[in-house]
Design an enzyme around this catalytic site. Sequence first.
Site, PDB file in Angstrom:
ATOM      1  CB  SER A  45      -0.890   0.044   1.237  1.00  0.00           C
ATOM      2  OG  SER A  45      -1.731  -1.075   1.256  1.00  0.00           O
ATOM      3  CD  GLU A  59      -3.619  -9.599   5.316  1.00  0.00           C
ATOM      4  OE1 GLU A  59      -3.854 -10.622   4.666  1.00  0.00           O
ATOM      5  OE2 GLU A  59      -2.754  -9.532   6.204  1.00  0.00           O
TER       6      GLU A  59
HETATM    7  N1  CAA Z   1      -3.577 -14.477  -7.538  1.00  0.00           N
HETATM    8  C1  CAA Z   1      -2.610 -14.342  -8.490  1.00  0.00           C
HETATM    9  N2  CAA Z   1      -2.727 -13.508  -9.548  1.00  0.00           N
HETATM   10  C2  CAA Z   1      -3.846 -12.763  -9.626  1.00  0.00           C
HETATM   11  C3  CAA Z   1      -4.880 -12.852  -8.677  1.00  0.00           C
HETATM   12  C4  CAA Z   1      -4.702 -13.755  -7.590  1.00  0.00           C
HETATM   13  N3  CAA Z   1      -5.648 -13.883  -6.643  1.00  0.00           N
HETATM   14  N4  CAA Z   1      -5.866 -12.008  -9.025  1.00  0.00           N
HETATM   15  C5  CAA Z   1      -5.468 -11.394 -10.161  1.00  0.00           C
HETATM   16  N5  CAA Z   1      -4.245 -11.863 -10.527  1.00  0.00           N
HETATM   17  C6  CAA Z   1      -3.449 -11.454 -11.671  1.00  0.00           C
HETATM   18  C7  CAA Z   1      -4.283 -11.452 -12.955  1.00  0.00           C
HETATM   19  O1  CAA Z   1      -4.265 -12.723 -13.563  1.00  0.00           O
HETATM   20  C8  CAA Z   1      -3.570 -10.406 -13.788  1.00  0.00           C
HETATM   21  O2  CAA Z   1      -2.357 -10.936 -14.309  1.00  0.00           O
HETATM   22  P1  CAA Z   1      -2.095 -11.064 -15.897  1.00  0.00           P
HETATM   23  O3  CAA Z   1      -2.384  -9.750 -16.524  1.00  0.00           O
HETATM   24  O4  CAA Z   1      -0.682 -11.502 -15.978  1.00  0.00           O
HETATM   25  O5  CAA Z   1      -3.074 -12.105 -16.334  1.00  0.00           O
HETATM   26  C9  CAA Z   1      -3.124  -9.390 -12.752  1.00  0.00           C
HETATM   27  O6  CAA Z   1      -3.061 -10.084 -11.502  1.00  0.00           O
HETATM   28  C10 CAA Z   1      -4.048  -8.190 -12.637  1.00  0.00           C
HETATM   29  O7  CAA Z   1      -5.319  -8.664 -12.302  1.00  0.00           O
HETATM   30  P2  CAA Z   1      -6.576  -7.704 -12.272  1.00  0.00           P
HETATM   31  O8  CAA Z   1      -6.721  -7.056 -13.614  1.00  0.00           O
HETATM   32  O9  CAA Z   1      -7.718  -8.480 -11.731  1.00  0.00           O
HETATM   33  O10 CAA Z   1      -6.098  -6.588 -11.228  1.00  0.00           O
HETATM   34  P3  CAA Z   1      -6.842  -5.289 -10.716  1.00  0.00           P
HETATM   35  O11 CAA Z   1      -5.938  -4.140 -10.850  1.00  0.00           O
HETATM   36  O12 CAA Z   1      -8.217  -5.196 -11.305  1.00  0.00           O
HETATM   37  O13 CAA Z   1      -6.914  -5.547  -9.110  1.00  0.00           O
HETATM   38  C11 CAA Z   1      -7.872  -6.271  -7.070  1.00  0.00           C
HETATM   39  C12 CAA Z   1      -7.505  -6.587  -8.540  1.00  0.00           C
HETATM   40  C13 CAA Z   1      -8.608  -7.527  -6.614  1.00  0.00           C
HETATM   41  C14 CAA Z   1      -8.758  -5.062  -6.914  1.00  0.00           C
HETATM   42  C15 CAA Z   1      -6.559  -6.072  -6.258  1.00  0.00           C
HETATM   43  O14 CAA Z   1      -5.938  -4.846  -6.587  1.00  0.00           O
HETATM   44  C16 CAA Z   1      -6.779  -6.116  -4.768  1.00  0.00           C
HETATM   45  O15 CAA Z   1      -6.867  -7.187  -4.186  1.00  0.00           O
HETATM   46  N6  CAA Z   1      -6.824  -4.934  -4.105  1.00  0.00           N
HETATM   47  C17 CAA Z   1      -6.804  -4.861  -2.664  1.00  0.00           C
HETATM   48  C18 CAA Z   1      -5.390  -4.713  -2.177  1.00  0.00           C
HETATM   49  C19 CAA Z   1      -5.221  -5.205  -0.787  1.00  0.00           C
HETATM   50  O16 CAA Z   1      -5.786  -6.193  -0.375  1.00  0.00           O
HETATM   51  N7  CAA Z   1      -4.352  -4.531  -0.048  1.00  0.00           N
HETATM   52  C20 CAA Z   1      -4.024  -4.941   1.250  1.00  0.00           C
HETATM   53  C21 CAA Z   1      -2.720  -4.334   1.645  1.00  0.00           C
HETATM   54  S1  CAA Z   1      -1.668  -5.397   2.534  1.00  0.00           S
HETATM   55  C22 CAA Z   1      -2.293  -5.504   4.090  1.00  0.00           C
HETATM   56  O17 CAA Z   1      -3.336  -5.033   4.425  1.00  0.00           O
HETATM   57  C23 CAA Z   1      -1.465  -6.327   4.981  1.00  0.00           C
HETATM   58  C24 CAA Z   1      -1.291  -5.811   6.318  1.00  0.00           C
HETATM   59  O18 CAA Z   1      -0.303  -5.195   6.613  1.00  0.00           O
HETATM   60  C25 CAA Z   1      -2.298  -6.112   7.382  1.00  0.00           C
END
Ligand code: CAA
Length: 386
Positions: free
Chosen positions: A125, A365
């Site tokens: 982030s 997360e």
């Molecule tokens: N596993 C592996 N690869 C994945 C995946 C997964 N679950 N989901 C998507 N991908 C891959 C896709 O296949 C794609 O790859 P290719 O182009 O090579 O095929 C790539 O990732 C992009 O996928 P999207 O187009 O779906 O990506 P997006 O930009 O639309 O984002 C999202 C998807 C689900 C919104 C993602 O950005 C997300 O999960 N956002 C939330 C972020 C988050 O959870 N942050 C938490 C911060 S860490 C934290 O909180 C920890 C802490 O300290 C407590």
Amino acid sequence: MRPFVAGTERDLASAVAEWALSLRERIPAAEKAGEIPRDVIRELGRLGVLGMTVPEPLGGLGASTVAFALVLEELAAAWPSLAVAVAVNTGIVDGTLVRHGTPEQLRRWLPRLIDGSGLGAFALSEPSSGSDAASLRATAIRDGDGWRLNGRKQFITNARYAPLAIVFARIGETDPARAHAGITAFAVPLDAPGVVIGTAERKLGLLASDTSALVLDGVRVDRDAVVGEVGKGFALALAALDGGRVGIAAQSVGIARAAIAIARDYAKHRTQFGRPIVDFEGVRFPLARSEGEIAAARLLFLRAAWLKDHGRPFTREAAMAKLYASEMAQRATHAAVQTLGGYGYMREYAVERYARDGRATTIYEGTSEIQRLVIARSLLLGLQAG
Ligand code: CAA
């Protein structure tokens, strides 16, 4: 009887639950001080919790995701701040290194993440990129045979305790059509010149868990700091978060369970209108509802963990578990505070702490809205649930 759970997995969780009980007296002071005492982290290392899912040949316990999730439930029931610190270190950082690390990275970093001398951090982030993680701005440019990193990471759990952070930075220009292209993961030692840990955030809850900014000001890392493949870091981050979400679901269950247990005991002994308040449906029904919801949430996280252990896709199941369990924890902690009435709002009973701590579970997360997005995408693609 617990579907998906073997006897050894239950035993591991019970052992940790017993140890976590011994911390009870120390929690208020540690929450006030805003830190997890170093000896508690060392003890987690000694117990094997910090390397729980790391394979035995690499120095860990080689336990399953199911066992680890049950351990997180127990840690959260005792002390949610500790549970999130462990979830990030063991679930996300250890897990990412085990899956993608080179032998040299494993040799260099795993011992320091599992021996209790520190806790690993995961730096995805940024101030302007949270849910839209692919829009991150940190950069990595070639510098001789290594890389130079610049950027600012925000809300980084464990930053203060971390020997290393897995840092995500972009290589090359942003392609608006494929924002995630070029994102690369680096194992960055946090004692490297140019790394600055910002002031700890002041939060609503999880007060003993460290949440700090991480500034990278021209930080030089070697070529072998790249984790996984250059330019393929985004998928690696999302896969790590899939596992992390199972852990946050388990944390949510632990929080809800502990809050409801306090409320139940209170309601049995508190007398109003000439009888224990638990005799009133207005009090007992919310407790009953929570009991059922806690069991349902546990089944959801156990199913996701079991799928992960069996090498099956579990992205959607992890999102469902995290969504349901974290939202359930809001209802349960609300019911617990309500049951205790005025006492529930006071610091002397821990329900107010569980309510504050549990609030984070629908946010970190991946917010509930992001979990719905993940579930909806999988649903619309016609993928089968596990
Ligand atoms: N596993 C592996 N690869 C994945 C995946 C997964 N679950 N989901 C998507 N991908 C891959 C896709 O296949 C794609 O790859 P290719 O182009 O090579 O095929 C790539 O990732 C992009 O996928 P999207 O187009 O779906 O990506 P997006 O930009 O639309 O984002 C999202 C998807 C689900 C919104 C993602 O950005 C997300 O999960 N956002 C939330 C972020 C988050 O959870 N942050 C938490 C911060 S860490 C934290 O909180 C920890 C802490 O300290 C407590």
